[in-house]
Design a protein around this motif. Structure first.
Motif, short mmCIF file in Angstrom:
data_model
loop_
_atom_site.label_atom_id
_atom_site.label_comp_id
_atom_site.label_asym_id
_atom_site.label_seq_id
_atom_site.Cartn_x
_atom_site.Cartn_y
_atom_site.Cartn_z
N HIS A 155 -3.27 7.02 1.93
CA HIS A 155 -3.56 6.07 2.91
C HIS A 155 -3.17 6.50 4.51
CE1 HIS A 155 -5.09 3.09 0.20
NE2 HIS A 155 -4.04 3.38 -0.72
N SER A 156 -2.38 7.36 4.32
CA SER A 156 -1.71 7.83 5.80
C SER A 156 -1.58 9.18 5.73
CB SER A 156 -0.33 7.00 6.06
OG SER A 156 0.09 7.52 7.17
N PRO A 157 -2.71 10.27 5.63
CA PRO A 157 -2.44 11.53 5.87
C PRO A 157 -1.30 11.96 6.48
CG PRO A 157 -4.91 10.92 5.37
CD PRO A 157 -4.03 9.59 5.88
N GLY A 158 -0.38 12.88 6.24
CA GLY A 158 0.42 13.57 7.07
C GLY A 158 1.76 13.09 7.08
N ASP B 82 -4.47 -2.91 8.93
CA ASP B 82 -5.66 -2.02 8.09
C ASP B 82 -4.88 -1.55 6.68
OD1 ASP B 82 -7.22 -2.97 9.88
OD2 ASP B 82 -7.41 -0.99 10.87
N LEU B 83 -3.70 -1.09 6.75
CA LEU B 83 -2.87 -0.58 5.76
C LEU B 83 -2.68 -1.51 4.62
CD1 LEU B 83 -0.63 2.08 7.39
CD2 LEU B 83 -2.28 2.43 5.92
N SER B 84 -2.21 -2.67 5.02
CA SER B 84 -1.92 -3.85 4.06
C SER B 84 -3.31 -3.88 3.35
CB SER B 84 -1.45 -5.08 4.65
OG SER B 84 -0.52 -5.05 5.56
N PHE B 85 -4.50 -4.00 3.94
CA PHE B 85 -5.69 -4.46 3.17
C PHE B 85 -6.20 -2.99 2.44
CE2 PHE B 85 -5.97 -7.89 5.90
CZ PHE B 85 -6.95 -8.79 5.49
N SER B 86 -5.83 -2.16 2.92
CA SER B 86 -6.33 -0.85 2.10
C SER B 86 -5.38 -0.73 0.89
CB SER B 86 -6.49 0.39 2.97
OG SER B 86 -5.16 0.83 3.25
N LYS C 126 -6.58 -2.96 -1.83
CA LYS C 126 -7.80 -2.65 -2.71
C LYS C 126 -7.57 -1.32 -3.58
CE LYS C 126 -11.51 -3.59 -1.66
NZ LYS C 126 -12.45 -4.48 -2.26
N ASP C 127 -6.41 -0.78 -3.23
CA ASP C 127 -6.04 0.60 -4.18
C ASP C 127 -5.33 0.03 -5.41
OD1 ASP C 127 -5.01 2.86 -5.28
OD2 ASP C 127 -4.39 3.78 -3.42
N PRO C 128 -5.79 0.09 -6.59
CA PRO C 128 -5.11 -0.17 -7.72
C PRO C 128 -3.81 0.35 -7.96
CG PRO C 128 -7.36 0.11 -8.22
CD PRO C 128 -7.37 0.81 -6.89
N THR C 129 -3.64 1.68 -7.84
CA THR C 129 -2.57 2.20 -7.92
C THR C 129 -1.39 1.82 -6.91
OG1 THR C 129 -3.53 4.24 -8.64
CG2 THR C 129 -1.39 4.44 -8.14
N GLU D 106 2.42 -5.89 1.27
CA GLU D 106 2.20 -6.34 2.69
C GLU D 106 3.41 -5.39 3.50
OE1 GLU D 106 2.83 -8.60 6.37
OE2 GLU D 106 3.71 -8.83 4.29
N MET D 107 4.30 -5.79 2.99
CA MET D 107 5.79 -5.22 3.80
C MET D 107 5.77 -3.78 3.73
SD MET D 107 8.39 -7.77 1.82
CE MET D 107 9.87 -6.90 2.21
#
Length: 326
Positions: A187-190, A220-224, A227-230, A240-241
């Protein structure tokens, strides 16, 4: 008529409980500023939803905010107050005459259904709308304390943030480790897990500029992540935190960790509110005892203080007193 549309409601400076919402224009220095070098007033931004559950909490929170603001003196740093409310179509919820409020449309049923009915996503969503509509920029103070409805001020709170370094509370149940690196990289490469602080978006004190910059990425990260089951399984109710802390790590924003900022009491770990002397009492966990004052873990006690008992109705007044030995 009471304000009923998001477009006409706006953040407000501190006001009596009977005042209607109003725009917070650029503030003139207070009478005490001249004798208070280094004073950094902050605006309390209470993030909320228009539900009975969060309305009664908001009223308690606002009551104690007013109480502690009145106690702080001329050099105190508690400034104005705005309840940021995600509501149906951004309509007023009836408390706008009682406390300064700004309304935005809540996430639709369809969007929430696509994200596991995770209502907490309304927080980054509502802050993002506040930024996009210019409402955050109209807040008079240069710093913002992002609050939750279940925060109770225990004493006047100072501002330990700077323009470059926000202040935040460290959550013991949010420590990152190498096990989360695959999620972080996805979700946040690097970004490294080592750079992720165990913090969330509340409680924090942060400059308006930093909050405005960070909010789209936090959103955007909270939503993505949801959506990621893992990620969803790994982060659960604090997802969300993690969205916020990962966003901060991604942009290199380090927070000053301020453990006295709040306390999260529970009968299980026997914290002494008086001796720890926090600024905020966060009643996120239930406090459970037997009738003899013996703490209970993992079950509802014969005496129970838990906000979750009151999802659809106000708590009784007065509440039942705790057992003598609790």
């Amino acid at each position: 008529a009471a304000t009923t549309a998001a477009a006409t409601a706006a953040p407000a400076t501190a006001a009596p409980a009977t005042a209607r919402p109003r725009v917070a224009e650029a503030a003139a220095p207070s009478a005490g500023d001249a004798g208070c070098p280094g004073r950094k007033p902050f605006h309390t931004l209470l993030t909320a939803q228009a539900t009975i559950y969060q309305q009664w909490q908001s009223r308690i929170m606002y009551y104690h905010w007013k109480k502690q603001k009145a106690r702080q003196g001329a050099c105190g740093e508690m400034g104005g107050f705005t309840r940021l409310v995600a509501s149906e179509k951004g309509e007023a919820d009836g408390l706008e005459d009682e406390m300064p409020s700004y309304f935005v449309p809540q996430l639709s049923t369809e969007v929430l259904a696509a994200h596991g009915h995770f209502g907490v996503l309304n927080r980054p969503h509502s802050v993002k709308l506040m930024v996009e509509r210019g409402a955050l920029a109209r807040v008079a103070e240069q710093f913002v304390y992002v609050a939750e409805t279940d925060h109770v001020f225990m004493r006047p709170m100072p501002n330990l943030a700077t323009e470059e370094t926000p202040a935040a509370y460290s959550f013991g149940y949010m420590g990152a480790s190498a096990s989360v690196q695959p999620i972080v990289e996805k979700h946040s490469p690097g970004t490294s897990w080592r750079d992720i602080q165990p913090i969330g978006p509340s409680p924090i004190i942060i400059s308006k500029d930093k909050l405005a910059t960070l909010t789209p990425l936090w959103h955007d990260l909270s939503f993505s992540l949801k959506k990621d089951p893992t990620a969803d399984r790994r982060f659960g109710w604090v997802l969300e935190m993690w969205g916020y802390s990962l966003a901060a790590a991604r942009v290199g924003l380090k927070h000053y960790v301020w453990q006295q900022l709040q306390i999260e009491p529970s009968a299980t770990w026997h914290q002494n509110v008086t001796s720890e002397n926090p600024f905020i009492y966060h009643y996120t966990f239930g406090v459970e005892y037997t009738s003899d004052g013996v703490p209970i873990a993992g079950a509802v006690g014969e005496w129970s203080l838990d906000k979750r008992h009151y999802f659809g109705a106000y708590p009784a007044s007065p509440l039942e007193r705790p057992p003598e030995c609790a």
